[in-house]
Design a protein around this motif. Structure first.
Motif, mmCIF file in Angstrom:
data_model
loop_
_atom_site.group_PDB
_atom_site.id
_atom_site.type_symbol
_atom_site.label_atom_id
_atom_site.label_comp_id
_atom_site.label_asym_id
_atom_site.label_seq_id
_atom_site.Cartn_x
_atom_site.Cartn_y
_atom_site.Cartn_z
ATOM 1 N N ASN A 210 45.551 51.241 41.486
ATOM 2 C CA ASN A 210 45.366 50.932 43.299
ATOM 3 C C ASN A 210 44.258 49.706 42.800
ATOM 4 O O ASN A 210 43.889 48.917 44.065
ATOM 5 C CB ASN A 210 44.056 51.828 43.579
ATOM 6 C CG ASN A 210 45.906 53.041 43.400
ATOM 7 O OD1 ASN A 210 47.012 52.358 44.059
ATOM 8 N ND2 ASN A 210 45.390 54.003 43.686
ATOM 9 N N THR A 211 43.778 49.417 41.579
ATOM 10 C CA THR A 211 42.413 48.127 41.536
ATOM 11 C C THR A 211 43.428 46.660 42.203
ATOM 12 O O THR A 211 44.207 46.414 41.644
ATOM 13 C CB THR A 211 42.071 48.021 40.121
ATOM 14 O OG1 THR A 211 41.552 49.329 39.991
ATOM 15 C CG2 THR A 211 41.085 47.217 40.304
ATOM 16 N N LYS A 212 42.250 46.463 42.969
ATOM 17 C CA LYS A 212 42.590 45.167 43.279
ATOM 18 C C LYS A 212 41.693 44.292 42.176
ATOM 19 O O LYS A 212 40.691 44.300 42.187
ATOM 20 C CB LYS A 212 42.559 44.771 44.631
ATOM 21 C CG LYS A 212 43.455 45.129 45.675
ATOM 22 C CD LYS A 212 42.746 45.118 46.994
ATOM 23 C CE LYS A 212 43.509 45.968 48.777
ATOM 24 N NZ LYS A 212 43.201 46.017 49.848
ATOM 25 N N VAL A 213 42.260 43.487 41.951
ATOM 26 C CA VAL A 213 41.972 41.938 40.713
ATOM 27 C C VAL A 213 42.135 40.468 40.803
ATOM 28 O O VAL A 213 43.221 40.186 41.677
ATOM 29 C CB VAL A 213 42.206 42.267 39.730
ATOM 30 C CG1 VAL A 213 42.321 40.666 38.013
ATOM 31 C CG2 VAL A 213 42.882 43.552 39.081
ATOM 32 N N ILE A 214 40.945 40.222 41.467
ATOM 33 C CA ILE A 214 40.649 38.397 41.297
ATOM 34 C C ILE A 214 40.482 37.990 40.621
ATOM 35 O O ILE A 214 39.589 37.921 40.021
ATOM 36 C CB ILE A 214 39.548 38.266 42.194
ATOM 37 C CG1 ILE A 214 39.334 39.722 44.074
ATOM 38 C CG2 ILE A 214 39.043 37.070 43.092
ATOM 39 C CD1 ILE A 214 38.389 39.504 44.386
ATOM 40 N N PRO A 215 41.836 37.276 39.783
ATOM 41 C CA PRO A 215 41.260 36.249 39.009
ATOM 42 C C PRO A 215 40.670 35.149 39.097
ATOM 43 O O PRO A 215 40.469 34.933 40.300
ATOM 44 C CB PRO A 215 43.667 36.127 38.509
ATOM 45 C CG PRO A 215 43.910 36.001 39.796
ATOM 46 C CD PRO A 215 42.995 36.709 40.710
ATOM 47 N N GLY A 216 40.357 34.444 38.137
ATOM 48 C CA GLY A 216 39.565 32.849 38.130
ATOM 49 C C GLY A 216 40.874 31.914 38.377
ATOM 50 O O GLY A 216 40.137 31.330 39.323
ATOM 51 N N HIS A 217 42.068 32.634 38.614
ATOM 52 C CA HIS A 217 43.231 31.198 38.678
ATOM 53 C C HIS A 217 44.446 32.184 39.294
ATOM 54 O O HIS A 217 44.715 33.084 38.653
ATOM 55 C CB HIS A 217 43.409 30.082 37.730
ATOM 56 C CG HIS A 217 41.712 29.269 37.692
ATOM 57 N ND1 HIS A 217 41.505 28.641 38.608
ATOM 58 C CD2 HIS A 217 41.051 29.726 36.582
ATOM 59 C CE1 HIS A 217 40.846 27.965 38.485
ATOM 60 N NE2 HIS A 217 40.053 28.280 36.909
ATOM 61 N N GLY A 218 44.843 31.699 40.046
ATOM 62 C CA GLY A 218 46.002 32.228 40.713
ATOM 63 C C GLY A 218 45.854 33.454 41.982
ATOM 64 O O GLY A 218 44.521 33.727 42.131
ATOM 65 N N ASP A 219 47.098 34.081 42.325
ATOM 66 C CA ASP A 219 47.044 34.800 43.548
ATOM 67 C C ASP A 219 46.171 35.981 42.931
ATOM 68 O O ASP A 219 46.079 36.709 41.813
ATOM 69 C CB ASP A 219 48.531 35.076 43.887
ATOM 70 C CG ASP A 219 49.288 34.145 43.788
ATOM 71 O OD1 ASP A 219 48.457 32.674 44.824
ATOM 72 O OD2 ASP A 219 50.429 34.037 43.926
ATOM 73 N N LEU A 220 45.490 37.080 43.776
ATOM 74 C CA LEU A 220 45.486 38.480 43.606
ATOM 75 C C LEU A 220 46.416 38.934 43.403
ATOM 76 O O LEU A 220 47.434 38.790 43.498
ATOM 77 C CB LEU A 220 45.138 38.603 45.587
ATOM 78 C CG LEU A 220 44.692 40.337 45.634
ATOM 79 C CD1 LEU A 220 43.141 40.231 44.790
ATOM 80 C CD2 LEU A 220 44.872 40.406 46.530
ATOM 81 N N THR A 221 45.878 39.528 41.920
ATOM 82 C CA THR A 221 47.312 40.506 41.213
ATOM 83 C C THR A 221 46.109 41.647 41.232
ATOM 84 O O THR A 221 44.769 42.428 42.041
ATOM 85 C CB THR A 221 47.284 40.168 40.205
ATOM 86 O OG1 THR A 221 48.352 40.835 39.645
ATOM 87 C CG2 THR A 221 45.481 39.723 38.793
ATOM 88 N N ASN A 222 46.609 43.240 40.858
ATOM 89 C CA ASN A 222 46.690 43.652 39.904
ATOM 90 C C ASN A 222 46.176 44.683 38.290
ATOM 91 O O ASN A 222 46.814 43.587 37.497
ATOM 92 C CB ASN A 222 47.152 45.276 40.758
ATOM 93 C CG ASN A 222 48.935 44.712 40.449
ATOM 94 O OD1 ASN A 222 49.258 44.701 39.616
ATOM 95 N ND2 ASN A 222 49.465 45.098 40.957
ATOM 96 N N LYS A 223 46.597 45.720 38.537
ATOM 97 C CA LYS A 223 46.293 45.913 37.108
ATOM 98 C C LYS A 223 47.470 45.819 36.997
ATOM 99 O O LYS A 223 47.406 45.722 34.540
ATOM 100 C CB LYS A 223 46.212 47.496 37.036
ATOM 101 C CG LYS A 223 45.992 48.232 35.191
ATOM 102 C CD LYS A 223 45.757 50.191 35.228
ATOM 103 C CE LYS A 223 46.160 50.362 34.076
ATOM 104 N NZ LYS A 223 45.279 51.751 33.509
#
Length: 282
Positions: A210-223
């Motif tokens: 369920n973690t929301k991952v903000i990458p350095g580049h690209g769209d919001l993602t997850n595990k």
């Protein structure tokens, strides 16, 4: 000489105008990812903002030319849009150029190696140098949001920091993730292919589905997105190592390529060719 001087002035003006045009159409967008936490996009590395009446904690600063637009967006999404703290995830220009504007009068927090690299860079405005240098994890609280700044072993560079909002279950990876793309591993700045892969494993172990991952580049993602990136890196590294073991030169490895499976990871900055060149150095 006068003619040459005038030509140089005209060239300089043309370059300046081109730079202005580059940022003129950029829009800063904000996406809520948790209470008081936003992901901001524009031009350059993705930012994160902790918002509320105590002011804003901003993760990364993009380009100085966008500072006005960034400030305007912070005023729009926060009860107090004034920046209280600025964090840099690493030293690359698309993450720190805005320091000299957005970081004035506030603490700028970064890995100790970021300070060293920026201070040695003649082109970097020293008004934007970090003022709080990390060697160990640091926990902060603003607007009732708790976050941990975690210096990482060498990976993207030798000065990476990730931002972990444990209670909110949000992770900002900095450039330890390029969502859906071949990553940039800056070997000239102390980066490490093995380190990048291992740090990705460590981040995956820290989070849940369920973690929301903000990458350095690209769209919001997850595990799942991080796991896909890890799988791609492990598989393409093994493939390139098999080429080397078979005696292929770098040029032959590039000509052979990685196959259709990995074409979707190719992008304008880290092409398949450049990714193979990186992996060949492992």
């Amino acid at each position: 000489m006068r003619v040459i001087y005038l030509l140089l002035l005209l060239l300089s003006a043309a370059v300046s105008a081109k730079e202005e045009d580059r940022y003129a159409k950029v829009q800063i967008e904000a996406k809520a990812v948790a209470e008081h936490i936003y992901m901001l996009t524009g031009s350059g590395g993705n930012m994160a903002a902790v918002t509320g009446p105590q002011g804003v904690l901003l993760v990364d600063a993009q380009f100085a030319e966008l500072a006005g637009k960034i400030n305007a967006k912070l005023q729009e999404i926060s009860a107090n849009g004034k920046i209280a703290t600025l964090v840099n995830t690493h030293h690359h220009a698309d993450h720190v150029s805005g320091n000299k504007v957005l970081g004035q009068g506030v603490a700028i927090i970064a890995h100790q190696n970021v300070y060293q690299r920026l201070n040695a860079d003649d082109k970097f405005d020293k008004k934007g140098l970090p003022t709080v240098l990390l060697q160990q994890p640091l926990q902060l609280t603003l607007n009732n949001v708790v976050l941990e700044l975690i210096p990482m072993p060498v990976s993207h560079t030798d000065g990476d920091v990730v931002v972990w909002f444990k209670q909110a279950n949000v992770l900002h990876t900095g450039d330890l993730m390029f969502a859906g793309r071949f990553p940039f591993i800056d070997l000239k700045s102390g980066g490490s292919i093995a380190g990048y892969i291992e740090n990705t494993r460590q981040l995956i172990a820290r989070i849940d589905d369920n973690t929301k991952v903000i990458p350095g580049h690209g769209d919001l993602t997850n595990k799942a997105g991080l796991q896909q990136s890890l799988q791609m890196m492990e598989e393409t590294l093994a493939l390139v190592q098999s080429y080397k073991k078979a005696g292929l030169t770098l040029e032959q490895a590039i000509a052979k390529g990685l196959g259709d499976k990995y074409k979707i990871w190719h992008w304008n900055f880290i092409t398949e060719k450049r990714w193979i060149e990186t992996l060949y150095q492992a």
